[in-house]
Design an enzyme around this catalytic site. Structure first.
Site, PDB file in Angstrom:
ATOM      1  N   LYS A 172       1.015  -1.227  -0.216  1.00  0.00           N
ATOM      2  CA  LYS A 172       0.227   0.247   0.186  1.00  0.00           C
ATOM      3  C   LYS A 172       0.294   1.362  -0.233  1.00  0.00           C
ATOM      4  O   LYS A 172       0.410   1.879  -0.371  1.00  0.00           O
ATOM      5  CB  LYS A 172      -0.761   0.393   1.563  1.00  0.00           C
ATOM      6  CG  LYS A 172      -0.583  -0.007   2.361  1.00  0.00           C
ATOM      7  CD  LYS A 172      -0.702   0.744   4.134  1.00  0.00           C
ATOM      8  CE  LYS A 172       0.210   0.789   4.547  1.00  0.00           C
ATOM      9  NZ  LYS A 172      -0.318   1.005   6.034  1.00  0.00           N
ATOM     10  N   THR A 173       2.059   0.956   0.519  1.00  0.00           N
ATOM     11  CA  THR A 173       2.681   2.201   0.758  1.00  0.00           C
ATOM     12  C   THR A 173       3.353   2.632  -0.524  1.00  0.00           C
ATOM     13  O   THR A 173       2.610   3.715  -0.856  1.00  0.00           O
ATOM     14  CB  THR A 173       3.623   1.855   1.593  1.00  0.00           C
ATOM     15  OG1 THR A 173       4.113   1.746   3.016  1.00  0.00           O
ATOM     16  CG2 THR A 173       4.520   3.636   1.612  1.00  0.00           C
ATOM     17  N   ASP A 193      -3.866   7.533   5.485  1.00  0.00           N
ATOM     18  CA  ASP A 193      -3.159   5.886   5.274  1.00  0.00           C
ATOM     19  C   ASP A 193      -3.625   5.823   6.666  1.00  0.00           C
ATOM     20  O   ASP A 193      -3.366   6.454   7.569  1.00  0.00           O
ATOM     21  CB  ASP A 193      -1.538   5.963   5.943  1.00  0.00           C
ATOM     22  CG  ASP A 193      -0.630   5.533   4.941  1.00  0.00           C
ATOM     23  OD1 ASP A 193      -2.077   3.961   5.153  1.00  0.00           O
ATOM     24  OD2 ASP A 193       0.117   4.585   5.639  1.00  0.00           O
ATOM     25  N   GLU A 194      -3.918   4.351   7.377  1.00  0.00           N
ATOM     26  CA  GLU A 194      -4.241   3.785   8.394  1.00  0.00           C
ATOM     27  C   GLU A 194      -5.263   4.932   9.173  1.00  0.00           C
ATOM     28  O   GLU A 194      -6.076   4.437   9.920  1.00  0.00           O
ATOM     29  CB  GLU A 194      -3.123   3.911   9.417  1.00  0.00           C
ATOM     30  CG  GLU A 194      -1.696   3.257   9.156  1.00  0.00           C
ATOM     31  CD  GLU A 194      -1.541   2.228   8.780  1.00  0.00           C
ATOM     32  OE1 GLU A 194      -2.494   1.544   9.743  1.00  0.00           O
ATOM     33  OE2 GLU A 194      -0.034   1.872   8.526  1.00  0.00           O
ATOM     34  N   GLN A 246      -6.142  -4.522  11.029  1.00  0.00           N
ATOM     35  CA  GLN A 246      -4.951  -4.172  11.305  1.00  0.00           C
ATOM     36  C   GLN A 246      -5.565  -2.918  12.368  1.00  0.00           C
ATOM     37  O   GLN A 246      -4.517  -2.427  13.410  1.00  0.00           O
ATOM     38  CB  GLN A 246      -3.931  -3.672  10.641  1.00  0.00           C
ATOM     39  CG  GLN A 246      -3.682  -4.728  10.044  1.00  0.00           C
ATOM     40  CD  GLN A 246      -2.538  -4.449   9.206  1.00  0.00           C
ATOM     41  OE1 GLN A 246      -1.351  -4.135   9.495  1.00  0.00           O
ATOM     42  NE2 GLN A 246      -2.770  -4.879   7.214  1.00  0.00           N
ATOM     43  N   ARG A 270       4.436  -8.826   9.871  1.00  0.00           N
ATOM     44  CA  ARG A 270       5.382  -7.936  10.304  1.00  0.00           C
ATOM     45  C   ARG A 270       6.200  -9.190   9.606  1.00  0.00           C
ATOM     46  O   ARG A 270       7.007  -8.656   9.368  1.00  0.00           O
ATOM     47  CB  ARG A 270       6.008  -7.445  11.003  1.00  0.00           C
ATOM     48  CG  ARG A 270       4.734  -6.334  12.373  1.00  0.00           C
ATOM     49  CD  ARG A 270       4.406  -5.500  11.556  1.00  0.00           C
ATOM     50  NE  ARG A 270       3.441  -5.587  11.621  1.00  0.00           N
ATOM     51  CZ  ARG A 270       1.982  -4.970   9.984  1.00  0.00           C
ATOM     52  NH1 ARG A 270       2.977  -4.178   8.677  1.00  0.00           N
ATOM     53  NH2 ARG A 270       1.271  -5.185   9.753  1.00  0.00           N
TER      54      ARG A 270
END
Length: 769
Positions: free
Chosen positions: A46-47, A234-235, A278, A628
DNA sequence: TCCGCAGATATTTTT
DNA sequence: TATCTGCGGA
């Protein structure tokens, strides 16, 4: 739509920008419309999508950099995103706003401080400041008799602010006939008033006040609505209601004054990226509904799912998928990868936290022997207190490590003192800061004197700072009076330089002229020596700040410190292992990940079990930790854990049982590590896959050997290859190699029982035999 | 006012 | 296990 900046994309986005993207990612970069939700599973790139989307908007001339507002979760992520966009399209990237919610809002609030009735120099209260203030209020109101605690009251108020409920709104809705509610209202009122008087905002205010500002002054809102044509967040799953409201305000079509002659503009386009699996900040007001109900909130929005994972092996993904599928009422997502199953997950049950830490250290050394760099390894914990045994063992094993956000530098008393001096100089209205430093270093200004000054200040309705000048009228002793007046003069004098002087110079002037630095240096106490060094470190940080921001004022420096987050200090190239909480780990990735303390009462944490949705949130935390890992995942726990002096028996986390047994290879399972009933919950750590049973429990004296806090010092003990030594934990061994010199010399030792270890000679619990 | 001692007390995650 | 609080004496 005649504005060239709003035309739909033509051929403006180059193929290079789209290179290597899968069809969904490509669509997420290219889609143009009012609102777009990118549901981005862990590791789905996504980044990359977000940066390319921004780069595409700029490259195709659909937007100027100044028309872009991108919100990231940390300052570090913001800096990285800026760099990546710049790397993609060059200098055209300058002028974008890429920052966290808090940084962006502070920037807006400083510009518009007058409109909201504050001074531009307002300071930001961190959690400790808020606590100190709340403590006073609760004490004054005797509210503890009604069961109010500092933490409890603050979290109630925080929740109210996150819901955009200010004091007046709460007064209207609160049930005043309930004495507790009435007192809470009074606490809220006084807390708010104190912040106002101090020209200060707390973390929650930063967001909510910005929303209130926009609502109260549509012309101010219009300024930003016109400016930002593309808002990206984001997030998004971790936004709270206030942040959601802020986003809504920002993408509203700007309202123009009657007859201004300006052309109407549509609202800015909105892109949000997130993954409801998340979401781990509910305790901070994050509302998962913001992302789940996005399509309802923003009709006609486009939704794109990114499900291909580019990060982890299939084994790791299988474990993650299996765990998270136990959360009901979630949209099923199906992460997949093409990289293959990879290595099995490794499980380990230690006898104690130290034993577990030793396992982690040993495995890290094995990874290193196999060619890995310390940078590629991270150790995750649920709570900050779990880092201690890890630190102790890492020091002994000479493994370089960092704990981002550990004992936070800016939270140390002496650093806070120095910061309070700076704050008081920048913002003289801040009574809390003045009270903190009034008697630091000792000036003979005790509680009685302080109370007299406080009374005087209240009588005349002036900030405490002005009372310093009036001190001679207070009828105090001559010595104290002089001390107070001198402090006042010093602050006034240095305060006059604030607008022009460099932060580091202001700080140095304060620390030397007050004699604070010197008093610590001279005290003879080694702890004070360390404190003096911390002050020096703060000065050099202020210098660095100025180097990075040549125009940066004292206020900017203070803002930077206040909004500095744990994750901001992660350095991926400094050759050390990172130890951090699962919360800090969000958004990061490592080749090898150690998830430690997988026990009941820790994960899920005891405090969360009775909270609504607590177990699901803890599971998401576990999920975040698992995902992660790129190549290797280690899951570990301890059969007993020391907490607050005594040791208690720990049970394996219920979440462990949710991972299919065949994915884990237990090096040492709960089978023998836990004595007593092997039924019930103990099944959580599977035994059938046990690879080896743990050795018989060691002698009690051996494994309860307290690892003392004070660092052992072997003086200038030197070892050479071939020397035989005895280690308190590992027994006898022979030195096979020595590297490094002086206090950093490291010996590699082949122990008869415990295998090969690396030890820091100066501090390892060893002796020559 | 300052210092040292004893006893209580807290105990998740963070911008 | 720290850290904080309250108390008594200098």
């Amino acid at each position: 739509m005649s504005d060239p900046l709003l035309l739909p994309p033509t051929t403006g986005v180059s193929d290079a920008l789209l290179e290597g993207l899968n069809p969904q990612q490509r669509e997420a970069v290219l889609y143009r419309g009012q609102s777009l939700l990118i549901v981005a599973g862990a590791g789905s790139g996504k980044t990359s999508v977000l940066t390319r989307r921004i780069a595409g908007l700029l490259q195709s001339r659909e937007a100027w950099p100044s028309q872009i507002l991108a919100i990231t979760f940390t300052n570090k992520a913001a800096a990285e995103m800026r760099e990546r966009v710049r790397g993609l399209i060059g200098e055209a990237a300058d002028g974008m706003w890429i920052s966290t919610f808090h940084s962006a809002c502070v920037r807006i609030l400083r510009r518009q401080a007058e409109a909201m009735g504050m001074k531009q120099s307002f300071t930001i209260y961190d959690t400790a400041d808020s606590r100190a203030l709340m403590k006073r209020i609760i004490k004054e109101l005797d509210a503890d008799t009604l069961g109010f605690t500092v933490g409890g009251a603050l979290s109630r108020i925080s929740r109210l602010k996150n819901e955009l409920t200010d004091v007046e709104a709460f007064a209207r809705t609160a049930n005043i006939s309930d004495p507790k509610e009435a007192v809470l209202l009074e606490i809220f009122r006084q807390y708010t008033a104190a912040l106002r008087r101090a020209n200060a905002l707390d973390f929650d205010d930063i967001i909510s006040e910005t929303v209130f500002l926009f609502r109260a002054f549509p012309e101010v809102a219009a300024l930003y609505q016109k400016r930002f044509r593309h808002v990206l967040v984001d997030e998004y799953q971790d936004t709270n209601h206030a942040q959601y409201a802020l986003v809504r305000e920002l993408v509203q079509p700007p309202r123009f004054a009657e007859g201004s002659g300006e052309r109407p503009l549509p609202g800015a386009s909105l892109t949000v990226v997130g993954d409801s699996d998340q979401s781990i900040y509910a305790f901070r007001g994050a509302d998962i509904r913001n992302i789940v109900e996005f399509e309802r909130d923003f009709p006609h929005s486009k939704v794109i799912l990114l499900e291909q994972n580019y990060r982890s092996t299939q084994n790791i993904l299988d474990a993650a998928n299996a765990v998270i599928s136990n959360n009901f009422d979630r949209k099923a997502k199906n992460l997949f990868t093409v990289v293959g199953s990879g290595e099995k997950i490794v499980g380990y049950t230690g006898y104690s936290g130290h034993d577990e830490a030793q396992f982690v250290a040993d495995e890290i050394e094995k990874l290193r022997d196999a060619g890995a760099s310390y940078n590629d390894v991270a150790v995750f914990v649920r709570t900050n207190s779990q880092t201690r045994p890890l630190e102790e063992i890492f020091i002994r094993s000479a493994i370089p490590y960092r704990i981002p956000g550990g004992t936070k530098f800016y939270e140390r008393a002496e650093v806070k003192d120095a910061m309070a001096y700076l704050i008081q100089v920048a913002n003289p209205d801040d009574d809390l800061a003045l009270r903190r430093i009034m008697n630091v270093p000792k000036r003979g200004i005790g509680p009685a004197t302080e109370a007299a000054m406080q009374a005087h200040a209240e009588r005349l309705g002036m900030p405490l700072r002005e009372v310093l000048r009036d001190a001679p009228q207070l009828g105090l002793g001559p010595k104290v009076t002089t001390a107070i007046v001198e402090l006042g003069e010093l602050l006034d004098e240095i305060g006059a330089t604030v607008a022009t002087a460099a932060p580091a110079d202001i700080l140095t002037a304060l620390l030397t002229r007050t004699g604070y630095h010197q008093s610590l240096k001279n005290s003879g106490d080694p702890q004070d020596e360390a404190r003096a060094e911390n002050l020096e470190e703060l000065v050099s940080q202020a210098k660095e700040f100025r180097t990075a921001n040549p125009e940066g004022t004292l206020i900017d420096f203070l803002t930077g410190v206040a909004l500095f987050a744990a994750a901001d200090e992660i350095d991926d190239h400094d050759g050390s292992v990172s130890i951090m909480t699962l919360h800090t780990a969000k958004g990061l990735e490592y080749d090898s990940v150690f998830l430690t303390g997988l026990e009941e009462d820790l994960l899920p944490h005891r405090m969360s079990v009775n909270e609504a949705g607590g177990l699901a949130e803890e599971r998401r935390l576990f999920y975040v930790g698992i995902t992660r890992a790129r190549k290797r995942l280690f899951l570990s726990l301890a059969a007993s854990r020391a907490s607050f002096g005594d040791v208690s028996v720990a049970m394996p986390s219920r979440y462990l049982a949710e991972i299919p047994g065949e994915l884990i290879e237990w090096r040492q399972s709960a089978g023998g590590g836990f004595r007593g009933g092997a039924q019930g919950r103990l099944r959580a750590a599977p035994m059938r896959d046990s690879y080896s049973l743990p050795p018989a429990p060691k002698q009690k004296t051996e494994w309860t050997t307290p690892i003392t806090n004070k660092v052992r010092d072997n003086g200038d003990l030197t070892l050479a290859v071939g020397d035989r030594i005895r280690h308190t934990d590992f027994g006898d061994g022979r030195v096979t190699a020595v590297t490094g010199a002086g206090p950093k010399a490291v010996a590699e030792v082949q122990f008869e029982q415990a295998g090969r270890k690396r030890l820091l000679i100066k501090i390892a619990p060893i002796e020559k035999v």
